[in-house]
Scaffold this motif. Sequence first.
Motif, PDB file in Angstrom:
ATOM      1  N   VAL A  52      58.111   5.266 108.808  1.00  0.00           N
ATOM      2  CA  VAL A  52      59.371   5.160 109.550  1.00  0.00           C
ATOM      3  C   VAL A  52      60.534   4.902 108.588  1.00  0.00           C
ATOM      4  CG1 VAL A  52      60.645   3.779 111.245  1.00  0.00           C
ATOM      5  CG2 VAL A  52      58.250   4.365 111.667  1.00  0.00           C
ATOM      6  N   TYR A  53      60.305   4.016 107.626  1.00  0.00           N
ATOM      7  CA  TYR A  53      61.348   3.648 106.661  1.00  0.00           C
ATOM      8  C   TYR A  53      61.800   4.863 105.860  1.00  0.00           C
ATOM      9  CZ  TYR A  53      63.776   0.324 103.583  1.00  0.00           C
ATOM     10  OH  TYR A  53      64.720  -0.393 102.915  1.00  0.00           O
ATOM     11  N   LEU A  54      60.838   5.630 105.349  1.00  0.00           N
ATOM     12  CA  LEU A  54      61.189   6.801 104.540  1.00  0.00           C
ATOM     13  C   LEU A  54      61.765   7.931 105.379  1.00  0.00           C
ATOM     14  CD1 LEU A  54      58.329   6.948 101.883  1.00  0.00           C
ATOM     15  CD2 LEU A  54      60.754   6.586 101.489  1.00  0.00           C
ATOM     16  N   HIS A  55      61.449   7.959 106.657  1.00  0.00           N
ATOM     17  CA  HIS A  55      62.053   8.975 107.527  1.00  0.00           C
ATOM     18  C   HIS A  55      63.571   8.822 107.517  1.00  0.00           C
ATOM     19  CE1 HIS A  55      62.832  11.557 110.954  1.00  0.00           C
ATOM     20  NE2 HIS A  55      63.463  10.553 111.548  1.00  0.00           N
ATOM     21  N   TYR A  56      64.035   7.585 107.606  1.00  0.00           N
ATOM     22  CA  TYR A  56      65.477   7.336 107.606  1.00  0.00           C
ATOM     23  C   TYR A  56      66.050   7.328 106.185  1.00  0.00           C
ATOM     24  CZ  TYR A  56      65.269   6.176 112.564  1.00  0.00           C
ATOM     25  OH  TYR A  56      65.105   6.237 113.923  1.00  0.00           O
TER      26      TYR A  56
END
Length: 260
Positions: A52-56
């Motif tokens: 999720v973190y790397l998606h943003y």
Amino acid sequence: MRMLAERVDDQAILRLIKKWLKAGVLDTDGKVLRPEGGTPQGGIISPILANVYLHYALDLWFERVFQRNCRGGAFLHRYADDFVCGLGREEEAQRFYGELEERLRKFGLELAAEKTRVIPFSRYRRGETSFDFLGFEFRWGTDRKGQARLKRRTSRKKFRSSVKRVAEWCKKNRHRRVGEQFKLLNAKLRGYYNYYGVHGNYISLEQFFYQVRRLHLKWLNRRSQRQSYNWAGYQVLSQSFALARPLIIGRPKSGLTESR
């Protein structure tokens, strides 16, 4: 937490995740380690939160900002925290490398310098460069018709690591009954083929299959002071217990000629 709140409205779930982020990790020496930032190392929820973190932090920035300003083609493929980016122009690749470091730094992240590089990778320069991604080595080669073809094989590092693990397993489990050993080995081989059994990687599978049989025979013969089997005898034994042979799981798309 702000990223998760974009998609999750349930406050109870968000509070639970917040506690998870602050949870300690029990080390092998009995000490509890408290993470100062990021997800706890080894936590079962860590891969999902990192995704999720790397998606943003990465995916949306590349799609909505960097890619739109490129003069040539551009793509990014990411799996967990491993990713590869392809750009049509060298100057764009250098610009991406520089801006990527700055972008990740804003989110408290940094590139692994030993694993990150900018390389030319083109069908017009086949054989000059290759790179590893998700356990495979990618390189440009030529098919049977002389046409340029992107080829994949098991990376040498992953291959050696897998062989080493098989050797350790055969050593530790040589006391088991022979039939049980073959049953467990078959499960390991099927798992290996399910991942590495892709179009064009048959030779690597054959090499791994040979190493597995060689190591298994070695440790079978060390169960006593007398040699139990020679190579011919082991071949008959492995056929009797139906040792799983190399298998390509994924089929090539229609119209493609299979390359071994």
